[in-house]
Design a protein around this motif. Structure first.
Motif: not given
Length: 309
Positions: A141-150
């Protein structure tokens, strides 16, 4: 470890010592009992005077006892004062000794925190090649924002054949800028409606990367070249189509790019906010703002072997 007031331990108070002069002034010695009238003499001290009381051995014994008591009180009081001064002095000593040690410790910490970041303005200063592990460390996965889905990471590629990144005149621009390798990956948006390929191209220096960025726009506008997407199985073919939208930027001697398309193959409109958000997430926030910023803060180490997934 501090001692006394500086270290938290309460100093031993001096022994309670009555003030001899004040007590004497408040309570005078009792007069000696009258004695038979002595023979007349001249030049001696008057009866009952201080000198007579201190030197007398035949009068009242209370005065000598009080004198002896005051002497011991003075001695004990002096010892208490000396003890207090000794404790204070010892506390001051440890305070002064501890302070330079603290300064040295802080200086050492500051030296460690002040290590110069890696210079990524050129491949000469930053020779270590990019790796899939560095660019996509989470693997799936690519996690851009911890508060949003990856974003789901579908496929990655690391290679030295720079013509796999772009075709036409863009491929020639990248070669002129000294492209030595690239790392890219294909992702699916959290909603599943979009697919994108995002990557980093390793160029010779920052000046060449900046020049390439400026040359690419007229090439794309004139349809004389384009960035190429990486298909990652069924439902991702649209990312390789000529209708896919692209964006690019630079950081140091690297050029960052992203190609985005709708999973169903439909054309992305100019006002598609979701496509714009994906381009921003992949280029600005993730690859430029996380991956390359982290590289710039990490001291240079031994070069990692090149390879591909």
């Amino acid at each position: 470890m501090r001692t006394g007031p500086a270290g938290g331990a309460s100093p031993v108070p001096p022994a309670r010592t009555p003030a001899a002069p004040e007590r004497t002034s408040r309570s005078a010695p009792s007069p000696a009992k009258p004695a038979p009238a002595p023979a007349k003499s001249s030049g001696g001290p008057a009866p009952g005077s201080a000198l007579a009381a201190l030197g007398s051995t035949s009068g009242d014994t209370a005065a000598p006892l009080r004198s002896s008591k005051r002497t011991w009180q003075l001695i004990i009081g002096s010892l208490g004062v000396l003890l207090l001064l000794g404790i204070c002095g010892l506390s001051s000593y440890f305070f002064m000794v501890d302070d330079p040690v603290g300064r040295d410790s802080r200086a050492a910490d500051g030296a460690g925190a002040g290590v110069a970041p890696r210079d990524i303005s050129s491949r000469t200063a930053d020779p270590a090649p990019l790796t899939v592990k560095e660019v996509f460390p989470n693997g799936k996965e690519v996690l851009v924002d911890p508060e949003q889905s990856a974003y789901e990471l579908l496929k990655t590629q690391q290679a030295e054949e720079c013509d796999l990144v772009a075709d036409g005149q863009i491929a020639a621009v990248l070669q002129e800028a000294g492209c030595s390798q690239f790392v890219r990956g294909t992702v699916r948006s959290p909603t599943g409606l979009y697919v994108a390929t995002a990557g980093i191209v390793n160029l010779a220096d920052e000046a060449g990367a900046t020049s390439a960025r400026e040359k690419i726009k007229p090439i794309v506008d004139g349809r004389k070249g384009r960035f190429l997407g990486l298909a990652a199985g069924r439902g991702t073919e649209a990312v390789t189509a000529a209708s896919a939208q692209a964006g690019w930027h630079v950081r140091g001697h690297f050029l960052i790019y992203c190609v985005v398309a709708k999973s169903d193959g439909k054309t992305i409109g100019d006002q598609d906010l979701f496509a714009r958000q994906i381009l921003s997430d992949m280029i600005e926030v993730y690859l430029r703002g996380k991956v390359l910023d982290q590289r710039a803060l990490t001291p240079s180490g031994p070069a990692s072997p090149a390879g591909s997934d």
